[in-house]
Design an enzyme around this catalytic site. Sequence first.
Site, PDB file in Angstrom:
ATOM      1  NE  ARG A 105      -2.986   0.608   3.231  1.00  0.00           N
ATOM      2  CZ  ARG A 105      -3.913   1.382   3.762  1.00  0.00           C
ATOM      3  NH1 ARG A 105      -5.105   1.424   3.224  1.00  0.00           N
ATOM      4  NH2 ARG A 105      -3.668   2.083   4.836  1.00  0.00           N
ATOM      5  CB  THR A 109      -2.163   7.054  -3.194  1.00  0.00           C
ATOM      6  OG1 THR A 109      -1.533   5.764  -3.238  1.00  0.00           O
ATOM      7  CG2 THR A 109      -1.313   8.063  -3.943  1.00  0.00           C
ATOM      8  CG  ASP A 203      -1.004 -10.062   9.483  1.00  0.00           C
ATOM      9  OD1 ASP A 203      -0.412 -10.973   8.860  1.00  0.00           O
ATOM     10  OD2 ASP A 203      -0.965  -8.880   9.139  1.00  0.00           O
ATOM     11  CG  ASP A 206       2.258 -10.367  11.388  1.00  0.00           C
ATOM     12  OD1 ASP A 206       3.249 -10.323  10.636  1.00  0.00           O
ATOM     13  OD2 ASP A 206       1.699  -9.347  11.830  1.00  0.00           O
TER      14      ASP A 206
HETATM   15  N1  URA Z   1      -4.868 -10.037   5.713  1.00  0.00           N
HETATM   16  C1  URA Z   1      -4.837 -10.841   6.799  1.00  0.00           C
HETATM   17  O1  URA Z   1      -3.841 -11.517   7.061  1.00  0.00           O
HETATM   18  N2  URA Z   1      -5.934 -10.901   7.571  1.00  0.00           N
HETATM   19  C2  URA Z   1      -7.053 -10.175   7.339  1.00  0.00           C
HETATM   20  O2  URA Z   1      -8.021 -10.272   8.089  1.00  0.00           O
HETATM   21  C3  URA Z   1      -7.053  -9.332   6.201  1.00  0.00           C
HETATM   22  C4  URA Z   1      -5.955  -9.285   5.410  1.00  0.00           C
END
Ligand code: URA
Length: 212
Positions: A105, A109, A203, A206
């Site tokens: 990202r 922007t 995530d 992660d």
């Molecule tokens: N990416 C992720 O790892 N989890 C989400 O909930 C959204 C995007």
Amino acid sequence: MTTVNNPKSNHQVAGLFTLIRNKDTKREDFIFYSDRLIRLLIEEGLNCLPFSETTVTTPTGCEYNGVQFASKICGVSIVRAGESMEAGLRAVCKQIKIGKILIQRDEQTALPKLLYSKLPADIANRHVLLLDPMLATGGTVAQAVEVLIERGVKEENIIFINLIAAPEGIQFFTSKYPKVTIVTGEIDEKLNEKKYIVPGIGDFGDRYFGTE
Ligand code: URA
């Protein structure tokens, strides 16, 4: 029209999702059970590829009318989380070529921006299994598909495989690329204010790569 292929769940699949969605699941288990689900979804993705009919002779001397893959394929993972799906693809497709696309990202922007891509030279002649475990807003995968189309891949030859999708992401992505087939494990309720899928998984990258 986009095909959103959401294979009917069964207790095995639901049990695997329950394990990886649990915030208390240890990393080694998260990886193990995610890998199992990824493998199932990749098999489902392979089911979406074109087949042609073929006949072989069995050791009993009889003919068997079967099928064979009718197209060349390759994988493309969206870095970083999509890389978690590469081993599953390699486990079922011998010597498969796997390209990579890195999109981030833009801070200014807030739009997804292509930072890096490395794709098989002959990708235009292949069906592409595009790998990213989470379909959240759909912005990243849409940008990845744009890269593939610029390289000559036909939109209808792209199969996007993911574990969990948000309805908002499906809506956005399919309105932009209606000919791409989506194979997803579960469609969740919505995105929260931080654009995480809920109930979701947190995530994925992660948790899988241990960078929480
Ligand atoms: N990416 C992720 O790892 N989890 C989400 O909930 C959204 C995007």
